[in-house]
Design a protein around this motif. Structure first.
Motif, PDB file in Angstrom:
ATOM      1  N   VAL A  51      -6.384   1.234  15.191  1.00 41.99           N
ATOM      2  CA  VAL A  51      -7.216   1.861  15.239  1.00 41.99           C
ATOM      3  C   VAL A  51      -7.839   2.997  13.800  1.00 41.99           C
ATOM      4  N   GLY A  52      -9.471   2.757  13.244  1.00 45.25           N
ATOM      5  CA  GLY A  52      -9.339   3.706  12.640  1.00 45.25           C
ATOM      6  C   GLY A  52     -10.176   3.188  11.783  1.00 45.25           C
ATOM      7  N   PRO A  53     -10.842   3.159  10.379  1.00 46.87           N
ATOM      8  CA  PRO A  53     -12.108   2.494   9.766  1.00 46.87           C
ATOM      9  C   PRO A  53     -12.563   1.395   9.327  1.00 46.87           C
ATOM     10  N   CYS A  54     -13.409   0.505   9.490  1.00 50.09           N
ATOM     11  CA  CYS A  54     -13.846  -0.478   8.671  1.00 50.09           C
ATOM     12  C   CYS A  54     -13.007  -0.950   7.345  1.00 50.09           C
ATOM     13  N   SER A  55     -13.137   0.118   6.731  1.00 54.15           N
ATOM     14  CA  SER A  55     -12.216   0.070   5.428  1.00 54.15           C
ATOM     15  C   SER A  55     -12.659   1.673   5.266  1.00 54.15           C
ATOM     16  N   ALA A  56     -11.687   1.549   4.602  1.00 53.34           N
ATOM     17  CA  ALA A  56     -10.828   3.442   4.206  1.00 53.34           C
ATOM     18  C   ALA A  56     -11.170   3.410   2.946  1.00 53.34           C
ATOM     19  N   ASP A  57     -12.596   3.736   2.832  1.00 54.28           N
ATOM     20  CA  ASP A  57     -13.690   4.215   1.843  1.00 54.28           C
ATOM     21  C   ASP A  57     -12.900   5.674   0.727  1.00 54.28           C
ATOM     22  N   ASN A  58     -12.119   6.747   1.683  1.00 56.42           N
ATOM     23  CA  ASN A  58     -12.065   7.762   1.048  1.00 56.42           C
ATOM     24  C   ASN A  58     -10.863   8.702   1.124  1.00 56.42           C
ATOM     25  N   GLU A  59     -10.093   8.587   0.991  1.00 55.87           N
ATOM     26  CA  GLU A  59      -9.055   9.342   0.891  1.00 55.87           C
ATOM     27  C   GLU A  59      -8.650  10.526   1.721  1.00 55.87           C
ATOM     28  N   ASP A  60      -9.364  11.534   1.592  1.00 59.08           N
ATOM     29  CA  ASP A  60      -9.382  12.865   2.230  1.00 59.08           C
ATOM     30  C   ASP A  60     -10.157  12.636   3.311  1.00 59.08           C
ATOM     31  N   SER A  61     -11.432  11.573   3.749  1.00 64.69           N
ATOM     32  CA  SER A  61     -11.733  11.396   5.589  1.00 64.69           C
ATOM     33  C   SER A  61     -11.143  10.534   5.700  1.00 64.69           C
ATOM     34  N   ARG A 121      -2.388   3.137  -2.376  1.00 64.48           N
ATOM     35  CA  ARG A 121      -0.874   3.237  -2.023  1.00 64.48           C
ATOM     36  C   ARG A 121      -0.482   5.041  -1.899  1.00 64.48           C
ATOM     37  N   LYS A 122      -1.289   5.465  -3.098  1.00 58.43           N
ATOM     38  CA  LYS A 122      -1.844   7.153  -2.476  1.00 58.43           C
ATOM     39  C   LYS A 122      -1.709   7.509  -1.323  1.00 58.43           C
ATOM     40  N   MET A 123      -3.012   6.907  -1.221  1.00 59.41           N
ATOM     41  CA  MET A 123      -3.489   7.391   0.176  1.00 59.41           C
ATOM     42  C   MET A 123      -2.922   6.165   1.939  1.00 59.41           C
ATOM     43  N   HIS A 124      -1.690   5.362   1.360  1.00 55.25           N
ATOM     44  CA  HIS A 124      -0.913   5.009   2.660  1.00 55.25           C
ATOM     45  C   HIS A 124       0.081   5.987   2.416  1.00 55.25           C
ATOM     46  N   ILE A 125       0.766   6.848   1.074  1.00 53.87           N
ATOM     47  CA  ILE A 125       1.766   7.433   1.049  1.00 53.87           C
ATOM     48  C   ILE A 125       1.262   8.933   2.590  1.00 53.87           C
ATOM     49  N   ARG A 126       0.617   9.182   1.544  1.00 52.47           N
ATOM     50  CA  ARG A 126      -0.003  10.346   2.297  1.00 52.47           C
ATOM     51  C   ARG A 126      -0.434  10.286   3.938  1.00 52.47           C
ATOM     52  N   LEU A 148       2.497  -3.251  -1.335  1.00 51.63           N
ATOM     53  CA  LEU A 148       2.425  -2.094   0.171  1.00 51.63           C
ATOM     54  C   LEU A 148       3.712  -2.279   0.995  1.00 51.63           C
ATOM     55  N   SER A 149       4.774  -3.689   0.584  1.00 54.33           N
ATOM     56  CA  SER A 149       5.790  -4.051   1.913  1.00 54.33           C
ATOM     57  C   SER A 149       6.586  -3.044   1.957  1.00 54.33           C
ATOM     58  N   ASP A 150       6.621  -2.166   1.546  1.00 56.10           N
ATOM     59  CA  ASP A 150       7.706  -0.935   1.427  1.00 56.10           C
ATOM     60  C   ASP A 150       6.734   0.152   2.619  1.00 56.10           C
ATOM     61  N   ILE A 151       5.469  -0.159   2.946  1.00 53.86           N
ATOM     62  CA  ILE A 151       4.192   1.023   4.017  1.00 53.86           C
ATOM     63  C   ILE A 151       4.368   0.745   5.298  1.00 53.86           C
ATOM     64  N   LEU A 152       3.746  -0.577   5.173  1.00 51.23           N
ATOM     65  CA  LEU A 152       3.294  -1.165   6.892  1.00 51.23           C
ATOM     66  C   LEU A 152       3.905  -2.052   6.699  1.00 51.23           C
TER      67      LEU A 152
END
Length: 344
Positions: A51-61, A121-126, A148-152
């Motif tokens: 679940v989540g946005p159609c596209s991750a367009d903004n790190e903060d939101s 990468r920064k957004m995924h890590i955060r 991203l293979s170490d993250i997803l």
């Protein structure tokens, strides 16, 4: 009519070294990967909600959204595993429009692929470090998987990519569940062939290397609806379609037969509010049939802080509202997750 080489992009190893996961996040991913894998192998009866946005367009939101999932996950943890959608690559049918944060770290500015890879990468890590929830993303570009293979903890291959050989072979080397969507035509044989390829072992060229893969036993189907020759949406989440997929699976030698139902896209005809009704119907089908219960492992839902969608480029950007496909708002999404947990 030729390529213009703009700049050399650092290797995944370079960017991963510069932006590493913390030891705690590495531990969280290992634990989450094992828990999610047990759903696909049938060892766990928990239900997945991607679940989540159609596209991750903004790190903060995006991170704001994911932080709101944390208390919800705690309440439903005995029955449901939440996997945040952090989709940083956006396929475009005509090649026009916003292609995701990898292309444009700022949707209002020109493309910058290097900064896009870093922003991705920064957004995924955060998101992981603030929520403890490991994410899903779409494999639009197979060569980007290594960033991203170490993250997803979950990967999806889209309807327009599922027939592509490079996608299928790259998935065969992934060590997390990968969902192969049915193509826009709705042809189940195409989707199942992609799963057969993904579960097999292969030798091919990947990022300038000859590589060998062991096959991915967690590759599975995603039903996202289809579009006919007149451009009309044809859903494939009804009981009869689920039963048909089950029968098609039984004709193969695939291991861990499984399906995720995408409640949006052609299943809802992009009428995002229909996702609630579709989710409830899928859950009813699972209760009605033990075989379908065992087949359908989860739902994919497009959801953001604000409902609907908006255009970009007018300077009046609404925080937490999709700039691509319309999404459910937070309140409806939270309520739906609790209803899903009660029905599982």
């Amino acid at each position: 009519m030729s390529f213009t080489f703009v700049k050399e992009i650092p290797s995944p190893e370079q960017i991963c070294r510069e932006y590493p996961l913390s030891p705690n996040s590495v531990r969280i991913k290992k634990e989450r990967d094992a828990e999610i894998a047990r759903v696909f192998t049938g060892e766990s009866d928990k239900f997945l909600v991607i679940v989540g946005p159609c596209s991750a367009d903004n790190e903060d939101s995006v991170c704001d959204y994911i932080s709101r999932l944390v208390p919800v996950q705690e309440k439903v943890k005995d029955k449901v595993i939440l996997i945040p959608r952090i989709y940083t690559n956006k396929p475009r049918t005509t090649g026009e429009g916003y292609k995701g944060i990898v292309h444009q770290p700022d949707p209002e500015k020109k493309p910058d692929l290097l900064q896009g890879l870093i922003a991705m990468r920064k957004m995924h890590i955060r998101a992981i470090e603030e929520s403890g929830l490991t994410p899903a993303d779409e494999m639009l570009y197979p060569s980007n998987w290594s960033y991203l293979s170490d993250i997803l903890s979950y990967v999806a291959v889209g309807a327009r990519s599922v027939e592509n050989q490079e996608h299928r072979l790259t998935v065969s080397g992934c060590d997390v569940p990968v969902g192969m969507k049915n193509p826009t035509s709705g042809d189940l044989s195409v989707m199942l062939n992609s799963i057969i390829a993904a579960q097999g072992h292969h030798t091919f060229i990947y990022r300038h290397w000859e590589v060998k893969t062991d096959g991915n036993p967690l590759a599975h189907a995603i039903l996202r609806g289809a579009v006919n020759k007149h451009g009309n949406a044809i859903p494939n989440y009804h009981y009869e379609e689920l039963q048909l997929l089950l029968e098609k699976y039984q004709e193969t030698n695939l291991v861990n037969p499984a399906a995720i139902v995408d409640a949006n896209h052609a299943n809802s005809d992009k009428r995002y509010q229909e996702q609630v009704r579709i989710a409830k119907e899928v859950l009813h089908s699972r209760r009605h049939s033990k075989d379908i219960h065992d087949l359908v492992k989860g739902l994919m839902i497009e959801s953001y802080l604000e409902s609907g969608c908006q255009k970009i480029g007018n300077g009046n950007h609404i925080y937490g509202k999709s700039i691509t496909d319309p999404c459910l708002g937070w309140e409806e999404s939270e309520r739906l997750i609790y209803e899903i947990a009660e029905s599982c």
